[in-house]
Design a protein around this motif. Structure first.
Motif, PDB file in Angstrom:
ATOM      1  N   ILE A 190       0.842  -1.201   0.000  1.00  0.00           N
ATOM      2  CA  ILE A 190       0.000   0.000   0.000  1.00  0.00           C
ATOM      3  C   ILE A 190       0.874   1.246   0.000  1.00  0.00           C
ATOM      4  O   ILE A 190       0.614   2.211  -0.723  1.00  0.00           O
ATOM      5  N   VAL A 191       1.935   1.241   0.804  1.00  0.00           N
ATOM      6  CA  VAL A 191       2.838   2.390   0.834  1.00  0.00           C
ATOM      7  C   VAL A 191       3.429   2.619  -0.550  1.00  0.00           C
ATOM      8  O   VAL A 191       3.440   3.749  -1.054  1.00  0.00           O
ATOM      9  N   ARG A 192       3.899   1.566  -1.176  1.00  0.00           N
ATOM     10  CA  ARG A 192       4.516   1.740  -2.499  1.00  0.00           C
ATOM     11  C   ARG A 192       3.488   2.246  -3.507  1.00  0.00           C
ATOM     12  O   ARG A 192       3.795   3.137  -4.317  1.00  0.00           O
ATOM     13  N   ALA A 193       2.280   1.720  -3.464  1.00  0.00           N
ATOM     14  CA  ALA A 193       1.251   2.186  -4.390  1.00  0.00           C
ATOM     15  C   ALA A 193       0.925   3.656  -4.149  1.00  0.00           C
ATOM     16  O   ALA A 193       0.790   4.435  -5.098  1.00  0.00           O
ATOM     17  N   GLN A 194       0.822   4.059  -2.883  1.00  0.00           N
ATOM     18  CA  GLN A 194       0.528   5.457  -2.579  1.00  0.00           C
ATOM     19  C   GLN A 194       1.631   6.384  -3.084  1.00  0.00           C
ATOM     20  O   GLN A 194       1.351   7.469  -3.609  1.00  0.00           O
ATOM     21  N   VAL A 195       2.877   5.969  -2.932  1.00  0.00           N
ATOM     22  CA  VAL A 195       3.990   6.797  -3.401  1.00  0.00           C
ATOM     23  C   VAL A 195       3.979   6.903  -4.930  1.00  0.00           C
ATOM     24  O   VAL A 195       4.130   7.997  -5.491  1.00  0.00           O
ATOM     25  N   LEU A 196       3.787   5.781  -5.613  1.00  0.00           N
ATOM     26  CA  LEU A 196       3.782   5.808  -7.074  1.00  0.00           C
ATOM     27  C   LEU A 196       2.603   6.607  -7.612  1.00  0.00           C
ATOM     28  O   LEU A 196       2.726   7.299  -8.632  1.00  0.00           O
ATOM     29  N   LEU A 197       1.458   6.522  -6.965  1.00  0.00           N
ATOM     30  CA  LEU A 197       0.311   7.329  -7.373  1.00  0.00           C
ATOM     31  C   LEU A 197       0.608   8.811  -7.183  1.00  0.00           C
ATOM     32  O   LEU A 197       0.267   9.642  -8.038  1.00  0.00           O
ATOM     33  N   ASP A 198       1.252   9.160  -6.089  1.00  0.00           N
ATOM     34  CA  ASP A 198       1.641  10.552  -5.836  1.00  0.00           C
ATOM     35  C   ASP A 198       2.579  11.037  -6.934  1.00  0.00           C
ATOM     36  O   ASP A 198       2.412  12.138  -7.481  1.00  0.00           O
ATOM     37  N   ARG A 199       3.566  10.235  -7.287  1.00  0.00           N
ATOM     38  CA  ARG A 199       4.525  10.609  -8.322  1.00  0.00           C
ATOM     39  C   ARG A 199       3.854  10.747  -9.691  1.00  0.00           C
ATOM     40  O   ARG A 199       4.296  11.526 -10.533  1.00  0.00           O
TER      41      ARG A 199
END
Length: 337
Positions: A62-71
């Motif tokens: 979830i953390v990785r998905a949230q970061v990639l979505l932010d980027r």
């Protein structure tokens, strides 16, 4: 134009109902306390066998998905490592923009699209002298006391680093167990949200009250960014219709007028509230052609998409700071149910 003088939308956060908060972990679902080591977060979602789907997915993924979505400029708001309505909306917006089934789940096709960004989700960061020095000061509750300050900066280093890296202070601590954030030279890990591709110029902003999102479209009608938003309430409904951006104020002063607020306390007086990230309208104000309404930041990023506002459209400070790079006077704005 003195846009700050037009600011009348108070951002006092209303308490969210329990139904608006992220649901607790389901049976068999890993909790946030699971290992969030950087190597695990950075590997999450890359192998089909360990991706998981929907809500049944490890916090690291979830953390990785949230970061990639932010980027990718399809923000889930504050990166917190937890499932919830903001993440689901961000995934659905990202999926739609990439011609995928917009079901809001972390399925294989969505991971493939997210993985087109090869960047690590977590990177190293060294706490600097400036980080530690601040200055930091507790933010008073009342407008009268806020008006006495020279600026409304951060209350703590945790808040400052959280805002810089778009992460909840609680998750920042979980990512760095045993680390002293107030020690110059401390090596920590943070979400890799800086250095993403710039946001292209947009032609139209659409705010969805029901979806609790703000979407930016280019001249061809393609969605190029989406952010969670809080907009309107029963007392101060969102002014549905088509409007324009009048102009933008960066680091605005806030002019509090109690006559404009149904919940003002007896005896409240008009006040000039200094600029800063803890200013009631955050770090930027996008003035709309509808008098007294605007799109702005907030001192409480965790509440975005989960609470109501006094009629205006509220984003996280980092999302509104990004949005003002892509819009300007004359940009079309559609406010819809």
């Amino acid at each position: 134009m003195k846009l700050a003088a037009a600011v009348t939308c108070l951002t006092t956060v209303l308490l969210a109902s329990l139904s608006a908060l992220p649901a607790p972990a389901a049976a068999g679902q890993p909790a946030l306390s699971d290992s969030l080591a950087a190597e695990l977060v950075n590997a999450a979602g890359k192998e089909a066998s360990v991706r998981g789907t929907g809500r049944h997915i490890a916090a690291a993924a979830i953390v990785r998905a949230q970061v990639l979505l932010d980027r990718a400029h399809f923000s889930a708001g504050e990166i917190d490592g937890a499932p919830g309505s903001n993440l689901k909306a961000a995934l659905a917006g990202f999926q739609k923009a990439h011609d995928l089934a917009a079901d809001g789940t972390l399925n294989a096709a969505t991971w493939d699209a997210l993985n087109s960004d090869p960047s690590d989700a977590l990177i190293g960061y060294t706490v600097s002298e400036q980080d530690v020095a601040g200055p930091y000061q507790a933010v008073p509750d009342s407008m009268a006391d806020k008006a006495k300050l020279s600026s409304l900066g951060f209350a703590s280093i945790e808040e400052a680093l959280g805002e810089r890296f778009h992460v909840s202070p609680a998750l920042l601590q979980k990512l760095n167990p045993g680390k002293d954030l107030q020690r110059v030279g401390e090596q920590i890990v943070v979400p890799h949200v800086e250095g993403a591709a710039p946001l292209p110029k947009g032609a139209r902003i659409v705010i969805s009250k029901a979806g609790r999102t703000l979407t930016l479209y280019d001249t061809a009608g393609k969605a190029i960014a989406q952010f969670p938003s809080s907009s309107g309430s029963d007392h101060d409904p969102l002014p549905i219709g088509q409007w324009k951006v009048n102009g933008i104020s960066n680091k605005p002063v806030y002019w509090y007028n109690p006559k404009l607020f149904w919940d003002a306390k007896p005896g409240d007086a008009s006040a000039k509230i200094p600029a800063g990230p803890n200013n009631p309208v955050g770090v930027a104000w996008i003035d709309l052609s509808k008098p007294h309404y605007g799109i702005h930041g907030t001192p409480v990023p965790a509440a975005i998409g989960k609470t109501q506002s006094h009629g205006c459209i509220r984003l996280t400070n980092w999302d509104v700071a990004l949005l003002i790079t892509a819009v300007g006077a004359g940009t079309d704005v559609v406010l819809q149910d």
